[in-house]
Each structure stands twice: as C-alpha cells, then as structure tokens.
Design a protein around this motif. Structure first.
Motif, PDB file in Angstrom:
ATOM      1  N   ARG A  38      78.068  63.036  93.881  1.00 12.73           N
ATOM      2  CA  ARG A  38      77.545  63.990  92.898  1.00 12.73           C
ATOM      3  C   ARG A  38      77.145  63.291  91.599  1.00 12.73           C
ATOM      4  O   ARG A  38      76.138  63.597  90.989  1.00 12.73           O
ATOM      5  N   PHE A  39      77.950  62.330  91.163  1.00 12.79           N
ATOM      6  CA  PHE A  39      77.720  61.696  89.865  1.00 12.79           C
ATOM      7  C   PHE A  39      76.969  60.367  89.927  1.00 12.79           C
ATOM      8  O   PHE A  39      76.715  59.772  88.890  1.00 12.79           O
ATOM      9  N   LYS A  40      76.580  59.909  91.101  1.00 13.76           N
ATOM     10  CA  LYS A  40      75.865  58.634  91.168  1.00 13.76           C
ATOM     11  C   LYS A  40      74.473  58.724  90.536  1.00 13.76           C
ATOM     12  O   LYS A  40      73.867  57.715  90.229  1.00 13.76           O
ATOM     13  N   HIS A  41      73.988  59.909  90.297  1.00 11.47           N
ATOM     14  CA  HIS A  41      72.653  60.107  89.727  1.00 11.47           C
ATOM     15  C   HIS A  41      72.628  60.028  88.197  1.00 11.47           C
ATOM     16  O   HIS A  41      71.563  60.102  87.604  1.00 11.47           O
ATOM     17  N   LEU A  42      73.767  59.897  87.562  1.00 13.97           N
ATOM     18  CA  LEU A  42      73.835  59.927  86.102  1.00 13.97           C
ATOM     19  C   LEU A  42      73.109  58.768  85.433  1.00 13.97           C
ATOM     20  O   LEU A  42      72.536  58.930  84.366  1.00 13.97           O
ATOM     21  N   ASP A  43      73.125  57.614  86.062  1.00 12.49           N
ATOM     22  CA  ASP A  43      72.565  56.432  85.402  1.00 12.49           C
ATOM     23  C   ASP A  43      71.112  56.148  85.786  1.00 12.49           C
ATOM     24  O   ASP A  43      70.587  55.090  85.485  1.00 12.49           O
ATOM     25  N   ARG A  44      70.460  57.078  86.418  1.00 16.63           N
ATOM     26  CA  ARG A  44      69.055  56.871  86.791  1.00 16.63           C
ATOM     27  C   ARG A  44      68.146  57.018  85.588  1.00 16.63           C
ATOM     28  O   ARG A  44      68.408  57.813  84.686  1.00 16.63           O
ATOM     29  N   GLU A  45      67.064  56.253  85.600  1.00 17.72           N
ATOM     30  CA  GLU A  45      66.098  56.324  84.503  1.00 17.72           C
ATOM     31  C   GLU A  45      65.312  57.628  84.539  1.00 17.72           C
ATOM     32  O   GLU A  45      65.001  58.203  83.508  1.00 17.72           O
ATOM     33  N   THR A  46      64.973  58.080  85.737  1.00 20.03           N
ATOM     34  CA  THR A  46      64.240  59.333  85.886  1.00 20.03           C
ATOM     35  C   THR A  46      65.238  60.470  85.973  1.00 20.03           C
ATOM     36  O   THR A  46      66.040  60.513  86.906  1.00 20.03           O
ATOM     37  N   PRO A  47      65.227  61.394  85.015  1.00 20.09           N
ATOM     38  CA  PRO A  47      66.205  62.485  85.043  1.00 20.09           C
ATOM     39  C   PRO A  47      65.963  63.426  86.223  1.00 20.09           C
ATOM     40  O   PRO A  47      64.832  63.721  86.577  1.00 20.09           O
TER      41      PRO A  47
END
Length: 149
Positions: A38-47
């Motif tokens: 669930r939280f692996k997407h937090l550090d992506r450049e594209t929101p």
C-alpha cells in the motif's frame, strides 16, 4: 482495504490484495505485506491516488497487529499517519504510545464507527476470499486444455 471519508464508505477506493509472499495463516506477515504494498507508492515522482496518506489507519486486531503495522508504516515514511487497532473480544482500542487499551462505552458513537469500519473490511475481504475459493473449487484439469471448455 476499505476507505471511509467523513464517516461514509467510499467503495470506489476499496482495494483487494492477493497475498503473494506468505504461505499459511500468518496474520502479522500478511499485514506487513499488505501495508508495504500500500505504501510503496509514496516515494514515486509521479503522484498517484495511492500516494495520498490517510488520516487514520485502523488495524483489525490487538497490540501485536498494531506493532507489526507501526513497524511497516515507519519504514515506509508514513509515520505521520495516525494508527489504531480494534481488538474484537472486548472491543479494546489500542493507540500508540499508550500501553493500556481504551475501552469505549458500547453506545459510544466513536466505537460504533470503528466497528462499522472493521465490519465493512470483514465483509469486503470475505467476499473476495469466497470468490477466490469458488474458482479453486470448480477448477479442473480440463480447464488447461485448449479447445475444451
């Protein structure tokens, strides 16, 4: 995973997670896997919508489940999110860093909302589990043979 906003369910934001890395019934490991995904997407450049942090994460379980969730949430860089757990037997609410649980009156609107969240998560997860098991039950060796239906 179920999502509520302003006390109401938002079914369009519900998500199912097929457990990939855990064999057998290990609540803590399954909880860790789901939260990591669930939280692996937090550090992506594209929101993405997944990058939005919730106001509260409610864990179904007691102190052990809460501690497992807190470890993953801290590693993911989401430590600013409030986390609580609701233990079913006595409807105890665990909130870090309190050592003792909070026992709300059974008529408390706050407790009723937490119970509603938990019950909706159970309903949603059970429906998914039954769907997966139904497919497995009716699977046949003939399903893999091209041209036979």
């Amino acid at each position: 995973m179920v999502v509520f906003e302003k006390g109401r369910p938002k079914p369009a934001h519900y998500r199912r997670f097929r457990i990939r890395t855990v064999s057998g019934a290990d609540d803590y490991a399954m909880l860790r896997e789901v939260l990591k995904r669930r939280f692996k997407h937090l550090d992506r450049e594209t929101p993405t919508p997944w990058a939005i942090l919730p106001d509260l994460i409610l864990i179904d379980g007691g102190k052990g489940q809460l501690n497992a969730a807190l470890a993953v949430i801290g590693e993911a860089g989401a430590a600013s999110v409030s986390v609580a757990s609701l233990a079913k037997e006595k409807e105890e609410v665990f909130i870090p860093p309190r050592a003792e649980p909070i026992v709300l009156p059974s008529r408390s609107l706050g407790l009723q909302l937490l119970q509603r969240l938990r019950d909706e998560a159970h309903r949603f997860a059970l429906g998914y589990y039954q769907k997966v098991r139904r497919k497995e039950t009716f699977a046949s060796a003939f399903d893999d043979i091209p041209g036979i239906g």
